[in-house]
Scaffold this motif. Structure first.
Motif, PDB file in Angstrom:
ATOM      1  N   VAL A 155       5.146  16.626   8.354  1.00  0.00           N
ATOM      2  CA  VAL A 155       3.920  16.990   7.491  1.00  0.00           C
ATOM      3  C   VAL A 155       4.134  18.314   6.896  1.00  0.00           C
ATOM      4  N   ARG A 156       3.952  18.396   5.725  1.00  0.00           N
ATOM      5  CA  ARG A 156       4.182  20.087   5.038  1.00  0.00           C
ATOM      6  C   ARG A 156       2.595  20.200   4.369  1.00  0.00           C
ATOM      7  N   GLU A 157       1.929  21.300   5.379  1.00  0.00           N
ATOM      8  CA  GLU A 157       0.767  21.675   4.988  1.00  0.00           C
ATOM      9  C   GLU A 157       0.772  22.839   4.235  1.00  0.00           C
ATOM     10  N   ALA A 158      -0.254  23.239   3.478  1.00  0.00           N
ATOM     11  CA  ALA A 158      -0.280  24.224   2.574  1.00  0.00           C
ATOM     12  C   ALA A 158      -0.250  25.598   3.256  1.00  0.00           C
ATOM     13  N   LYS A 159       0.784  26.304   3.041  1.00  0.00           N
ATOM     14  CA  LYS A 159       0.495  27.763   3.650  1.00  0.00           C
ATOM     15  C   LYS A 159      -0.242  28.833   2.817  1.00  0.00           C
ATOM     16  N   ASN A 160      -0.623  28.317   1.503  1.00  0.00           N
ATOM     17  CA  ASN A 160      -1.375  29.260   0.994  1.00  0.00           C
ATOM     18  C   ASN A 160      -2.341  28.596  -0.098  1.00  0.00           C
ATOM     19  N   LEU A 161      -3.729  28.876  -0.047  1.00  0.00           N
ATOM     20  CA  LEU A 161      -4.613  28.573  -0.993  1.00  0.00           C
ATOM     21  C   LEU A 161      -5.336  29.345  -1.610  1.00  0.00           C
ATOM     22  N   ASN A 162      -4.680  30.409  -2.168  1.00  0.00           N
ATOM     23  CA  ASN A 162      -5.014  31.652  -2.606  1.00  0.00           C
ATOM     24  C   ASN A 162      -5.298  31.386  -4.108  1.00  0.00           C
ATOM     25  N   THR A 163      -5.140  30.305  -4.882  1.00  0.00           N
ATOM     26  CA  THR A 163      -5.260  30.089  -6.500  1.00  0.00           C
ATOM     27  C   THR A 163      -5.652  28.602  -6.570  1.00  0.00           C
ATOM     28  N   THR A 164      -6.459  28.503  -7.735  1.00  0.00           N
ATOM     29  CA  THR A 164      -6.857  26.906  -8.138  1.00  0.00           C
ATOM     30  C   THR A 164      -5.491  26.079  -8.195  1.00  0.00           C
ATOM     31  N   TYR A 165      -4.449  26.547  -8.737  1.00  0.00           N
ATOM     32  CA  TYR A 165      -3.169  25.873  -8.706  1.00  0.00           C
ATOM     33  C   TYR A 165      -2.777  25.441  -7.502  1.00  0.00           C
ATOM     34  N   ALA A 166      -2.890  26.315  -6.378  1.00  0.00           N
ATOM     35  CA  ALA A 166      -2.306  26.196  -5.002  1.00  0.00           C
ATOM     36  C   ALA A 166      -3.129  25.050  -4.436  1.00  0.00           C
ATOM     37  N   CYS A 167      -4.301  24.930  -4.510  1.00  0.00           N
ATOM     38  CA  CYS A 167      -5.347  24.142  -4.062  1.00  0.00           C
ATOM     39  C   CYS A 167      -5.071  22.649  -4.481  1.00  0.00           C
ATOM     40  N   LEU A 168      -5.043  22.657  -5.746  1.00  0.00           N
ATOM     41  CA  LEU A 168      -4.692  21.389  -6.492  1.00  0.00           C
ATOM     42  C   LEU A 168      -3.322  20.800  -5.919  1.00  0.00           C
ATOM     43  N   TYR A 382       4.037  34.237  -3.482  1.00  0.00           N
ATOM     44  CA  TYR A 382       3.013  34.350  -2.195  1.00  0.00           C
ATOM     45  C   TYR A 382       3.612  35.340  -1.235  1.00  0.00           C
ATOM     46  N   ASN A 383       3.069  36.171  -0.761  1.00  0.00           N
ATOM     47  CA  ASN A 383       3.548  37.210   0.124  1.00  0.00           C
ATOM     48  C   ASN A 383       2.383  37.352   1.475  1.00  0.00           C
ATOM     49  N   THR A 384       2.982  37.018   2.480  1.00  0.00           N
ATOM     50  CA  THR A 384       2.201  36.949   3.608  1.00  0.00           C
ATOM     51  C   THR A 384       3.260  37.136   4.841  1.00  0.00           C
ATOM     52  N   ASP A 385       2.632  37.599   5.983  1.00  0.00           N
ATOM     53  CA  ASP A 385       3.324  37.827   7.147  1.00  0.00           C
ATOM     54  C   ASP A 385       3.270  36.425   7.862  1.00  0.00           C
ATOM     55  N   SER A 386       2.232  35.964   7.874  1.00  0.00           N
ATOM     56  CA  SER A 386       1.861  34.652   8.573  1.00  0.00           C
ATOM     57  C   SER A 386       0.972  33.718   7.839  1.00  0.00           C
ATOM     58  N   VAL A 387       0.793  32.461   7.930  1.00  0.00           N
ATOM     59  CA  VAL A 387      -0.116  31.680   7.379  1.00  0.00           C
ATOM     60  C   VAL A 387      -1.512  32.038   8.193  1.00  0.00           C
ATOM     61  N   GLU A 388      -1.717  32.630   8.897  1.00  0.00           N
ATOM     62  CA  GLU A 388      -2.971  32.940   9.669  1.00  0.00           C
ATOM     63  C   GLU A 388      -3.911  33.591   8.794  1.00  0.00           C
ATOM     64  N   ASN A 389      -3.089  34.708   7.977  1.00  0.00           N
ATOM     65  CA  ASN A 389      -4.131  35.125   7.048  1.00  0.00           C
ATOM     66  C   ASN A 389      -4.850  34.340   6.090  1.00  0.00           C
ATOM     67  N   ASP A 390      -4.167  33.301   5.692  1.00  0.00           N
ATOM     68  CA  ASP A 390      -4.948  32.460   4.708  1.00  0.00           C
ATOM     69  C   ASP A 390      -5.788  31.825   5.524  1.00  0.00           C
ATOM     70  N   LYS A 391      -5.560  31.475   6.653  1.00  0.00           N
ATOM     71  CA  LYS A 391      -6.744  30.567   7.190  1.00  0.00           C
ATOM     72  C   LYS A 391      -7.726  31.320   7.778  1.00  0.00           C
TER      73      LYS A 391
END
Length: 397
Positions: A155-168, A382-391
């Motif tokens: 399963v490919r889960e979202a790494k980022n949900l930082n914009t409306t486009y990313a959420c959709l 999207y630039n992040t060191d880990s998915v935990e930042n977005d969580k």
């Protein structure tokens, strides 16, 4: 006049069944009670990470892979048309490959890695350059390989949900993972392949694609049609998790979707072949999967459905109600997919912007003829060191 009327009814049926199909499949779905065998000794994996022009995300990808609770693997980074001067890894499990000539093809990159394997790996898994993996990723794949499957989609889960486009974009993925993954596999067919987060026996992958030179997007469409064409099933597991970067900009969305739409027009014909094979072989796997391949992208059949419903106002009120019921059932099916998944509240909140999301996909449709002129890979922002930042942001909101 009778011929025109018959064609009109047939056209509506071909469009409209897509509204009813998700709930029909869900009606026959029962959560898998398959008893998977206990984990055996580790198998030998090749983890192929493909990059085209961009390598900024590679260190994060490799860092997540090296945290796997698994020891028997080698990572092959295929840096196609990339500057690799900044890529340096001390771990001997990581091999950086830079093809001397631009490949501009997923499968060419995969086979460049295969032809440069350090040893004969029995299994391979494909990871995109923007992905991150969960520590138990390979163990969860092992459960299905050990049960006799030769192809597995995670399963490919979202790494980022930082914009409306990313959420959709994430909402769309949840829908497809639920119906095209969990439900399809649960009713005895195959999960569709998603381009990454998937694994195969090395022999199966080579048998399917080594003699084919596939350019542009869509190698996964060709691969899944060949696998199911052999009446093999593609397993699905929502426990083998890959975090995938979602689109954050409208221009990124348009270019990506134009490639994907182009891919559907190019390869949907495989659906007819599988439907007929399913009938002749009495194969539920092939028959159902064939219908899934014939389904247009969501926004296309939704727009066509609304057009048909409005047209029937002047033709048949009964037909209007049939279309209306179909649209309501589709919305219900979409809700079920999100409700039965671990859906972030930001994704729920973004659904009000679906019309805007559809608008940009219509723009993608208008550019579909030029889709293959776009870069073969999505530009990552999207630039992040880990998915935990977005969580963390999700937990605080």
């Amino acid at each position: 006049m009778a011929i025109i009327w018959a064609i009109w009814i047939l056209l509506q049926v071909l469009i409209g069944y897509n509204l009813y199909l998700p709930l029909i499949l869900f009606t026959f779905y029962k959560p898998s009670k398959q008893i998977l065998p206990p984990l055996a000794p580790e198998d030998d994996y090749a983890i192929i990470v493909t990059a085209y022009e961009q390598v900024e995300s590679i260190p994060n990808v490799i860092a997540s892979i090296l945290k796997l609770n698994y020891t028997n693997f080698i990572v092959y980074i295929v840096a196609d048309n990339c500057d690799v001067s900044g890529l340096s890894f001390e771990d001997e499990k990581v091999v950086v490959l830079r093809p001397p000539e631009t490949l501009a093809s997923n499968t060419r990159s995969h086979f460049y890695a295969i032809h440069n394997f350090k040893r004969s790996h029995t299994r391979l898994t494909i990871i995109d350059s923007d992905n991150l993996v969960e520590p138990e990723y390979l163990h969860e794949l092992d459960r299905y390989f050990n049960a006799g499957f030769s192809a597995v989609q995670g399963v490919r889960e979202a790494k980022n949900l930082n914009t409306t486009y990313a959420c959709l974009d994430a909402a769309r993925d949840i829908y497809y993972h639920f119906y095209d993954g969990k439900v399809l596999f649960g009713i005895g067919s195959s999960a569709t392949l998603a381009g990454s987060g998937m694994a195969f026996t090395t022999q199966l992958y080579r048998n399917c694609l080594e003699s084919r030179d596939i350019t542009g997007a869509g190698f996964d469409k060709v691969l899944q049609s060949i696998i199911v064409g052999q009446n093999l099933r593609i397993a699905f597991t929502d426990k083998a998790i890959v975090y995938d970067e979602k689109t954050t900009h409208s221009d990124q969305l348009v270019k990506q979707r134009s490639r994907w739409i182009n891919t559907w027009f190019k390869y949907f014909k495989f659906g007819f072949t599988l439907v007929f094979k399913g009938i002749s072989n009495f194969s539920r796997n092939q028959f159902i999967f064939g219908f899934i391949l014939l389904r247009p992208p969501l926004f296309i059949f939704l727009i066509l459905s609304v057009i048909c419903m409005l047209a029937n106002i002047f033709i048949s009120i009964t037909a209007v109600f049939i279309w209306l019921i179909g649209l309501i059932l589709f919305v219900l099916g979409f809700y079920i997919a999100l409700a039965k998944s671990d859906t972030d509240k930001r994704i729920w909140q973004s659904l009000i912007n679906i019309p805007k999301f559809i608008f940009y996909q219509v723009l993608s449709l208008l550019k579909v003829r030029r889709a293959n002129k776009h870069s073969v890979a999505t530009t990552h922002y999207y630039n992040t060191d880990s998915v935990e930042n977005d969580k963390l942001k999700s937990d605080e909101s």
